[in-house]
Each structure stands twice: as C-alpha cells, then as structure tokens.
Design an enzyme around this catalytic site. Structure first.
Site, PDB file in Angstrom:
ATOM      1  N   ASP A  31      65.537  12.672 -71.967  1.00 48.70           N
ATOM      2  CA  ASP A  31      66.599  11.864 -71.348  1.00 48.70           C
ATOM      3  C   ASP A  31      67.080  10.822 -72.358  1.00 48.70           C
ATOM      4  O   ASP A  31      66.285  10.214 -73.078  1.00 48.70           O
ATOM      5  CB  ASP A  31      66.063  11.181 -70.083  1.00 48.70           C
ATOM      6  CG  ASP A  31      67.187  10.649 -69.207  1.00 48.70           C
ATOM      7  OD1 ASP A  31      67.375  11.195 -68.100  1.00 48.70           O
ATOM      8  OD2 ASP A  31      67.881   9.688 -69.626  1.00 48.70           O
ATOM      9  N   ILE A  32      68.380  10.588 -72.396  1.00 53.62           N
ATOM     10  CA  ILE A  32      68.976   9.644 -73.351  1.00 53.62           C
ATOM     11  C   ILE A  32      68.616   8.192 -73.022  1.00 53.62           C
ATOM     12  O   ILE A  32      68.656   7.327 -73.895  1.00 53.62           O
ATOM     13  CB  ILE A  32      70.518   9.843 -73.386  1.00 53.62           C
ATOM     14  CG1 ILE A  32      71.114   9.327 -74.678  1.00 53.62           C
ATOM     15  CG2 ILE A  32      71.180   9.204 -72.179  1.00 53.62           C
ATOM     16  CD1 ILE A  32      72.579   9.726 -74.871  1.00 53.62           C
ATOM     17  N   ASN A  87      67.025  13.812 -58.001  1.00 51.68           N
ATOM     18  CA  ASN A  87      68.029  12.981 -57.347  1.00 51.68           C
ATOM     19  C   ASN A  87      69.133  13.891 -56.821  1.00 51.68           C
ATOM     20  O   ASN A  87      69.620  14.763 -57.547  1.00 51.68           O
ATOM     21  CB  ASN A  87      68.608  11.971 -58.344  1.00 51.68           C
ATOM     22  CG  ASN A  87      67.585  10.950 -58.782  1.00 51.68           C
ATOM     23  OD1 ASN A  87      66.694  10.584 -58.027  1.00 51.68           O
ATOM     24  ND2 ASN A  87      67.698  10.485 -60.022  1.00 51.68           N
ATOM     25  N   GLN A  94      72.088  10.586 -57.753  1.00 49.13           N
ATOM     26  CA  GLN A  94      72.479  11.593 -58.741  1.00 49.13           C
ATOM     27  C   GLN A  94      73.746  11.156 -59.462  1.00 49.13           C
ATOM     28  O   GLN A  94      74.733  10.782 -58.828  1.00 49.13           O
ATOM     29  CB  GLN A  94      72.710  12.950 -58.041  1.00 49.13           C
ATOM     30  CG  GLN A  94      73.005  14.079 -59.007  1.00 49.13           C
ATOM     31  CD  GLN A  94      73.105  15.439 -58.311  1.00 49.13           C
ATOM     32  OE1 GLN A  94      73.036  15.516 -57.076  1.00 49.13           O
ATOM     33  NE2 GLN A  94      73.273  16.481 -59.088  1.00 49.13           N
ATOM     34  N   HIS A 100      69.090  19.288 -61.822  1.00 45.54           N
ATOM     35  CA  HIS A 100      68.079  18.960 -62.832  1.00 45.54           C
ATOM     36  C   HIS A 100      66.887  18.269 -62.194  1.00 45.54           C
ATOM     37  O   HIS A 100      67.006  17.584 -61.181  1.00 45.54           O
ATOM     38  CB  HIS A 100      68.668  18.076 -63.932  1.00 45.54           C
ATOM     39  CG  HIS A 100      69.298  16.809 -63.432  1.00 45.54           C
ATOM     40  ND1 HIS A 100      70.544  16.775 -62.866  1.00 45.54           N
ATOM     41  CD2 HIS A 100      68.845  15.540 -63.413  1.00 45.54           C
ATOM     42  CE1 HIS A 100      70.838  15.539 -62.522  1.00 45.54           C
ATOM     43  NE2 HIS A 100      69.817  14.762 -62.832  1.00 45.54           N
ATOM     44  N   LEU A 101      65.737  18.451 -62.849  1.00 45.91           N
ATOM     45  CA  LEU A 101      64.515  17.745 -62.483  1.00 45.91           C
ATOM     46  C   LEU A 101      64.254  16.692 -63.552  1.00 45.91           C
ATOM     47  O   LEU A 101      64.413  16.958 -64.753  1.00 45.91           O
ATOM     48  CB  LEU A 101      63.319  18.699 -62.477  1.00 45.91           C
ATOM     49  CG  LEU A 101      63.074  19.615 -61.279  1.00 45.91           C
ATOM     50  CD1 LEU A 101      64.256  20.528 -61.015  1.00 45.91           C
ATOM     51  CD2 LEU A 101      61.803  20.424 -61.498  1.00 45.91           C
TER      52      LEU A 101
HETATM   53  P1  5GP Z   1      70.659  11.704 -62.456  1.00 50.12           P
HETATM   54  O1  5GP Z   1      71.059  10.266 -62.410  1.00 50.12           O
HETATM   55  O2  5GP Z   1      71.852  12.602 -62.196  1.00 50.12           O
HETATM   56  O3  5GP Z   1      69.480  12.055 -61.600  1.00 50.12           O
HETATM   57  O4  5GP Z   1      70.163  11.985 -63.947  1.00 50.12           O
HETATM   58  C1  5GP Z   1      71.021  12.148 -65.013  1.00 50.12           C
HETATM   59  C2  5GP Z   1      70.244  11.780 -66.251  1.00 50.12           C
HETATM   60  O5  5GP Z   1      70.942  12.257 -67.359  1.00 50.12           O
HETATM   61  C3  5GP Z   1      70.069  10.260 -66.447  1.00 50.12           C
HETATM   62  O6  5GP Z   1      68.688   9.921 -66.465  1.00 50.12           O
HETATM   63  C4  5GP Z   1      70.753  10.006 -67.795  1.00 50.12           C
HETATM   64  O7  5GP Z   1      70.079   9.058 -68.583  1.00 50.12           O
HETATM   65  C5  5GP Z   1      70.747  11.383 -68.433  1.00 50.12           C
HETATM   66  N1  5GP Z   1      71.843  11.606 -69.360  1.00 50.12           N
HETATM   67  C6  5GP Z   1      73.163  11.328 -69.143  1.00 50.12           C
HETATM   68  N2  5GP Z   1      73.899  11.695 -70.211  1.00 50.12           N
HETATM   69  C7  5GP Z   1      73.027  12.203 -71.123  1.00 50.12           C
HETATM   70  C8  5GP Z   1      73.210  12.739 -72.443  1.00 50.12           C
HETATM   71  O8  5GP Z   1      74.313  12.842 -72.989  1.00 50.12           O
HETATM   72  N3  5GP Z   1      72.084  13.158 -73.100  1.00 50.12           N
HETATM   73  C9  5GP Z   1      70.846  13.081 -72.516  1.00 50.12           C
HETATM   74  N4  5GP Z   1      69.813  13.514 -73.260  1.00 50.12           N
HETATM   75  N5  5GP Z   1      70.650  12.593 -71.278  1.00 50.12           N
HETATM   76  C10 5GP Z   1      71.734  12.156 -70.585  1.00 50.12           C
END
Ligand code: 5GP
Ligand code: ZN
Length: 114
Positions: A31-32, A87, A94, A100-101
């Site tokens: 995760d970034i 999420n 989300q 995604h997990l």
């Molecule tokens: P959500 O909030 O949808 O459950 O999770 C999305 C995740 O994607 C977040 O934890 C966010 O930090 C990660 N994310 C968003 N953009 C990028 C990206 O460009 N690269 C990576 N490696 N992770 C990302």
C-alpha cells in the site's frame, strides 16, 4: 479491465508498485500509504467493484484471495497475527472501487475499527 480504474491500471503495469505476489487471478503489492508496519493490498485481477457486487460465481476467486492472504501472511512472518480488511462501499471506507483485501500486521490492532 476498466480503463478509468486505478487498480486495473496497476494490474496492467501502467502504475509502478512494489509487487509481492502475483498469479493469474490476483496481485499483491505494498500500500502506498501504510497503516501498519506491513500493509499489503491483495487485489482481484478481474475488475469487480466491491464485495457488495459479489455473487456465487465469484466464490472460487474470493476463496483464492483469502487463501492467498493467509499464505502471504505466512511468508511475511506475521506469526503474531494480522488483520484482513475488505472496506466495502462509502460507509465501509472504500476509496478505490476495485475489489481488494488489506493485509495489515506488525503491530497490535485495535477493536472496534474506526
Ligand atoms: P480502500 O480505501 O479502498 O479500502 O483502499 C485503497 C487503498 O489503496 C488505500 O489504502 C490507499 O493507500 C491505496 N492506494 C491508493 N492509490 C495507490 C497507489 O497508487 N499505489 C498503491 N500502492 N496504493 C494505493
Ligand atoms: Zn479495476
């Protein structure tokens, strides 16, 4: 593939990520914006918006993702435990609409989640 989807672009190699594991069904990468010492994302290669869109046809893929999360946790040395989070939707927090997990570990997790 949804050409407007961030994670579809990552699957296609259009956005660089630290790849941890990959097979025909899924991709795991760092995760970034890590929320724990280990914070990996395990995504379906197929574009499915969220768990809310899951139907029985997706059961093999969903099972594969969970089994791979456990395998990746073992190879990531998360012996003390970890958390797998999916999420889902706006109230679920989300932010990327591609199934995604999250695999989080390396510190104790609080409960209930925020
Ligand atoms: P959500 O909030 O949808 O459950 O999770 C999305 C995740 O994607 C977040 O934890 C966010 O930090 C990660 N994310 C968003 N953009 C990028 C990206 O460009 N690269 C990576 N490696 N992770 C990302
Ligand atoms: Zn997508």
């Amino acid at each position: 593939m949804d050409s407007d989807c961030l994670f579809c672009k990552i699957v296609a190699g259009g956005i660089p990520v630290r790849r941890v594991y990959e097979d025909e069904l899924c991709l795991c990468f760092a995760d970034i914006n890590p929320q724990a010492p280990t914070h990996l994302l395990l995504i379906s290669k197929r574009h499915i918006v969220s768990l809310a869109q899951a139907v029985p046809e997706h059961a093999p893929l969903l099972g594969h993702l969970l089994a791979k999360a456990a395998e990746i946790a073992r190879t990531s040395k998360l012996d003390r435990g970890y958390r797998v989070v999916v999420n889902t939707g706006a109230d679920g927090g989300q932010t990327v609409d591609h199934l995604h997990l999250h695999l989080l570990g390396g510190r104790p997790m609080g409960w209930p989640p925020g």
